[in-house]
Scaffold this motif. Structure first.
Motif, PDB file in Angstrom:
ATOM      1  N   GLN B  66       0.830  -1.203   0.000  1.00 20.96           N
ATOM      2  CA  GLN B  66       0.000   0.000   0.000  1.00 20.96           C
ATOM      3  C   GLN B  66       0.869   1.259   0.000  1.00 20.96           C
ATOM      4  O   GLN B  66       0.542   2.247  -0.654  1.00 20.96           O
ATOM      5  CB  GLN B  66      -0.940  -0.021   1.223  1.00 20.96           C
ATOM      6  CG  GLN B  66      -2.012   1.051   1.260  1.00 20.96           C
ATOM      7  CD  GLN B  66      -3.055   0.909   0.158  1.00 20.96           C
ATOM      8  OE1 GLN B  66      -3.189  -0.156  -0.456  1.00 20.96           O
ATOM      9  NE2 GLN B  66      -3.771   1.984  -0.113  1.00 20.96           N
ATOM     10  N   GLY B  67       1.996   1.227   0.730  1.00 18.66           N
ATOM     11  CA  GLY B  67       2.950   2.344   0.713  1.00 18.66           C
ATOM     12  C   GLY B  67       3.453   2.615  -0.693  1.00 18.66           C
ATOM     13  O   GLY B  67       3.484   3.766  -1.149  1.00 18.66           O
ATOM     14  N   ASP B  68       3.835   1.554  -1.420  1.00 25.61           N
ATOM     15  CA  ASP B  68       4.293   1.722  -2.802  1.00 25.61           C
ATOM     16  C   ASP B  68       3.193   2.257  -3.699  1.00 25.61           C
ATOM     17  O   ASP B  68       3.428   3.126  -4.537  1.00 25.61           O
ATOM     18  CB  ASP B  68       4.780   0.370  -3.355  1.00 25.61           C
ATOM     19  CG  ASP B  68       6.150   0.002  -2.820  1.00 25.61           C
ATOM     20  OD1 ASP B  68       7.081   0.787  -3.010  1.00 25.61           O
ATOM     21  OD2 ASP B  68       6.255  -1.060  -2.180  1.00 25.61           O
ATOM     22  N   LEU B  69       1.980   1.724  -3.526  1.00 18.99           N
ATOM     23  CA  LEU B  69       0.864   2.171  -4.370  1.00 18.99           C
ATOM     24  C   LEU B  69       0.680   3.677  -4.253  1.00 18.99           C
ATOM     25  O   LEU B  69       0.455   4.370  -5.239  1.00 18.99           O
ATOM     26  CB  LEU B  69      -0.436   1.448  -3.974  1.00 18.99           C
ATOM     27  CG  LEU B  69      -0.586   0.010  -4.482  1.00 18.99           C
ATOM     28  CD1 LEU B  69      -1.858  -0.620  -3.912  1.00 18.99           C
ATOM     29  CD2 LEU B  69      -0.630  -0.032  -6.016  1.00 18.99           C
ATOM     30  N   LEU B  70       0.797   4.202  -3.021  1.00 17.73           N
ATOM     31  CA  LEU B  70       0.567   5.631  -2.793  1.00 17.73           C
ATOM     32  C   LEU B  70       1.815   6.468  -3.069  1.00 17.73           C
ATOM     33  O   LEU B  70       1.799   7.688  -2.891  1.00 17.73           O
ATOM     34  CB  LEU B  70       0.077   5.855  -1.360  1.00 17.73           C
ATOM     35  CG  LEU B  70      -1.318   5.280  -1.051  1.00 17.73           C
ATOM     36  CD1 LEU B  70      -1.557   5.237   0.455  1.00 17.73           C
ATOM     37  CD2 LEU B  70      -2.413   6.101  -1.731  1.00 17.73           C
ATOM     38  N   ARG B 341      -2.507  13.308  -5.664  1.00 16.20           N
ATOM     39  CA  ARG B 341      -1.529  12.687  -6.529  1.00 16.20           C
ATOM     40  C   ARG B 341      -1.288  11.232  -6.121  1.00 16.20           C
ATOM     41  O   ARG B 341      -1.158  10.353  -6.975  1.00 16.20           O
ATOM     42  CB  ARG B 341      -0.214  13.479  -6.462  1.00 16.20           C
ATOM     43  CG  ARG B 341       0.662  13.273  -7.651  1.00 16.20           C
ATOM     44  CD  ARG B 341       1.587  14.446  -7.903  1.00 16.20           C
ATOM     45  NE  ARG B 341       2.382  14.784  -6.722  1.00 16.20           N
ATOM     46  CZ  ARG B 341       3.413  15.644  -6.750  1.00 16.20           C
ATOM     47  NH1 ARG B 341       3.749  16.219  -7.890  1.00 16.20           N
ATOM     48  NH2 ARG B 341       4.085  15.941  -5.665  1.00 16.20           N
ATOM     49  N   ALA B 342      -1.257  10.979  -4.805  1.00 15.05           N
ATOM     50  CA  ALA B 342      -1.023   9.616  -4.305  1.00 15.05           C
ATOM     51  C   ALA B 342      -2.138   8.680  -4.758  1.00 15.05           C
ATOM     52  O   ALA B 342      -1.888   7.545  -5.178  1.00 15.05           O
ATOM     53  CB  ALA B 342      -0.915   9.632  -2.783  1.00 15.05           C
ATOM     54  N   LEU B 343      -3.382   9.146  -4.689  1.00  9.83           N
ATOM     55  CA  LEU B 343      -4.511   8.293  -5.068  1.00  9.83           C
ATOM     56  C   LEU B 343      -4.537   8.035  -6.575  1.00  9.83           C
ATOM     57  O   LEU B 343      -4.884   6.932  -7.010  1.00  9.83           O
ATOM     58  CB  LEU B 343      -5.830   8.924  -4.597  1.00  9.83           C
ATOM     59  CG  LEU B 343      -6.041   8.868  -3.084  1.00  9.83           C
ATOM     60  CD1 LEU B 343      -7.156   9.812  -2.652  1.00  9.83           C
ATOM     61  CD2 LEU B 343      -6.331   7.444  -2.627  1.00  9.83           C
ATOM     62  N   ALA B 344      -4.161   9.042  -7.364  1.00 16.04           N
ATOM     63  CA  ALA B 344      -4.092   8.851  -8.818  1.00 16.04           C
ATOM     64  C   ALA B 344      -3.011   7.829  -9.156  1.00 16.04           C
ATOM     65  O   ALA B 344      -3.206   6.947 -10.003  1.00 16.04           O
ATOM     66  CB  ALA B 344      -3.804  10.190  -9.501  1.00 16.04           C
ATOM     67  N   LEU B 345      -1.887   7.927  -8.460  1.00 17.49           N
ATOM     68  CA  LEU B 345      -0.781   6.997  -8.672  1.00 17.49           C
ATOM     69  C   LEU B 345      -1.188   5.573  -8.287  1.00 17.49           C
ATOM     70  O   LEU B 345      -0.853   4.595  -8.976  1.00 17.49           O
ATOM     71  CB  LEU B 345       0.430   7.451  -7.848  1.00 17.49           C
ATOM     72  CG  LEU B 345       1.723   6.670  -8.021  1.00 17.49           C
ATOM     73  CD1 LEU B 345       2.242   6.797  -9.455  1.00 17.49           C
ATOM     74  CD2 LEU B 345       2.794   7.171  -7.038  1.00 17.49           C
TER      75      LEU B 345
END
Lengths: 378, 378
Positions: B66-70, B341-345
């Motif tokens: 989850q850290g990487d996803l965000l 930006r984190a959620l789009a990523l």
């Protein structure tokens, strides 16, 4: 106090004589000292005359003067004329109790119905303390209280009883601080306060999440000074230290972190307004025209609910000792604990009198005259 | 992925061909993409093989990925080899439950007894949510959990259910951040996380109270780069952007606010350590030699306890719209909402694969080899 001197005249009223030799005319601004009891009495009397009940006036006077004692001069009795005006105009209620809108084991929501924050804040702290003693934490959110002045004034109520406290306030009708990357303001100048009990003096923190507080910009403007660092974004997007870019222009105060790290201050501003305006359901949709009406967030935490009092104090004192012993960049300025200077100033002013500066004293003189009150001796 | 090219060789494995013409030898570092399900499976398998129970391994893998996803790459699967090593050495427990030490209506204190924070944090959030639903707020303080990685990974658990969440973490064995005015460190690099439900995407904030995070200083050092702004005070008291002054020298990271306003970041660092280490009774007196062992503070607030859900969402959305519409300093960079930006990523990486950089991928390859595991395809 303002003294006017002309050429070769000597001013003897200060601790040291001042003679004017090199220029034609000078004005010397001096702080005056008023005995604490006298200042409290005067403040209380003005508020009573303006329509506050004895109980409300007493609490309001205490909150304002406490701000001066701790050195928050922009949020002390300088705000007395404002409070008198609001009471006289009927825009601030002079008596009554806040309404409790919601209640759970660890939270309450209040509507102060335009009672003063100076009166309501200590009540909210008291109630939050009481919930914290049983539930572990206690949170009170108060909407529509008139301006609370300095949050620092309320922290010791909790720390004196061994409790941790955090406070925030916001003003839905004000927009002073820009989001990161913007040159127009969105947020009110939201203060954050924290009080921590220790074995010695408490930690007292009262700060804003912006590069400066709006009161300090106003003060620099009134004194025709620059700000000590670039804290303003002008209406055209320049980063500047000129208070006029904010007061006269269309600029805004920058969030804490400035040009590079302003997203952190921006995040903290969002946090503040969500926990105040959001939780109280009193945002700009509801209160955009309510002047200096505040929402106040108070949370008290009881360290004894989480662990032992002794261990909490041991860990906290160890942390503070590590800070005090850290190698100072400038050896003549050792690391200070937040509140240290404020508490020393309070102690000194309690003994020798409360200092009132050139922006405050003339306003109190003017107010006394208008109300026909006797001004304290200096 | 690292490709080595010699003179006139053409690399054709990228989206565009690269030919080396002007120098003798070059190394091209490229991010690789691994499908989400494969990365989760690999991470889980490594942790299981190192001794974690199926339940613990699943939760830990989810938290890291989850850290990487965000986009928090310093706190994603780059930390998998560390977690495997701790499990194998018996310094991290692979199964079991945290012990509940204290309980009141709105708070609990847990001892994780060296279970992973990656596993315990979601449990603490769940418990805090449950208390918030009845008491209005719920707070869980967890001591002695192994490193929690990125706080951002846990926030949506609460915001998905319409709840507000704040999180903090501290590491008693670490000293990275200096108090204001000091050139030696006292504080661990304390992160602060906040999640806010809105009618659209949640606000997700994950930041430190310092001028940069320790992981970013390490990354700049490993890449032989300068920091993007002066965030370090060297052992001799100079303000610098050189990561070596912190990693090799006796320097420290500056608190948020820097040379002028560092007292604000300093105050926030104190706040963080008092609410984590202080409340849990697990400070430097107790945990100075405990490596990366954390204390975690989780507080969940139920907006519906304080007012109505509709009004909370209306005030919050109005605030966010005002931010979005604020006049941008640079018209090509409109104001963003924290987490946008984190959620789009995350959305993009869920579809196309999780990006792993040159500091992460070789470590996973090395780990797979050591454990005799099959590495995910790229």
């Amino acid at each position: 106090m303002v003294y006017s001197l002309t050429a070769n005249e000597t001013l003897t009223k200060l601790d040291f004589p001042v003679t004017l030799t090199f220029c034609r005319k000078i004005e010397v601004f001096c702080m005056v000292r008023v005995q604490l009891a006298e200042l409290l009495q005067f403040t209380e009397a003005c508020l009573t005359q303006a329509g506050a009940s004895a109980e409300v006036a007493k609490a309001m006077a205490h909150s304002l003067v406490q701000g001066d004692l701790l050195g928050f001069r922009t949020h002390g009795v300088r705000r007395l004329p404002y409070n008198v005006k609001q009471l006289q105009a009927g825009r601030m209620k002079g008596s009554g109790e806040p309404q409790i809108l919601r209640r759970r084991a660890a939270i309450e929501t209040w509507d102060a119905e335009s009672l003063s924050g100076l009166y309501v804040a200590p009540l909210a702290v008291q109630r939050a303390m009481s919930m914290a003693r049983t539930a572990g934490t206690g949170t009170v959110v108060v909407k529509r209280c008139e301006h609370v002045a300095s949050l620092a004034a309320y922290l010791q109520q909790a720390t004196d009883q061994g409790l941790l406290i955090t406070m925030m306030a916001a003003t839905p009708a004000q927009a002073s601080v820009a989001p990161h990357g913007a040159r127009s303001p969105v947020f009110s100048p939201n203060p954050y306060g924290m009080g921590v009990p220790t074995r010695g003096a408490p930690i007292l923190l009262d700060m804003s999440f912006s590069m400066t507080a709006a009161g300090k910009v106003r003060q620099a403007y009134d004194r025709n000074e620059r700000l000590p660092w670039p804290a303003i974004v002008s209406g055209s997007g320049e980063i500047t230290d000129n208070p006029a870019d904010y007061i006269d222009g269309n600029g805004a105060i920058l969030p804490l972190g400035g040009a590079d790290l302003g997203y952190k201050g921006y995040g903290l501003c969002l946090m503040s307004e969500i926990f105040t305006l959001g939780l109280s359901n009193y945002g700009r949709l509801q209160g955009a025209h309510d002047g200096e009406m505040n929402t106040l967030y108070v949370q008290v935490t009881d360290p004894e609910a989480f662990g032992t009092r002794d261990d909490f104090l041991a860990v906290t004192d160890d942390l503070l000792n590590r800070c005090r012993k850290a190698a100072a960049i400038d050896p003549s300025e050792p690391v200070r604990i937040p509140g240290e200077r404020a508490l020393a100033l309070a102690e000194e002013q309690q003994r020798t009198g409360v200092l009132l500066d050139e922006l405050t004293w003339p306003r109190l003189q003017h107010l006394a005259k208008k109300l026909g009150m006797e001004i304290p001796t200096v």
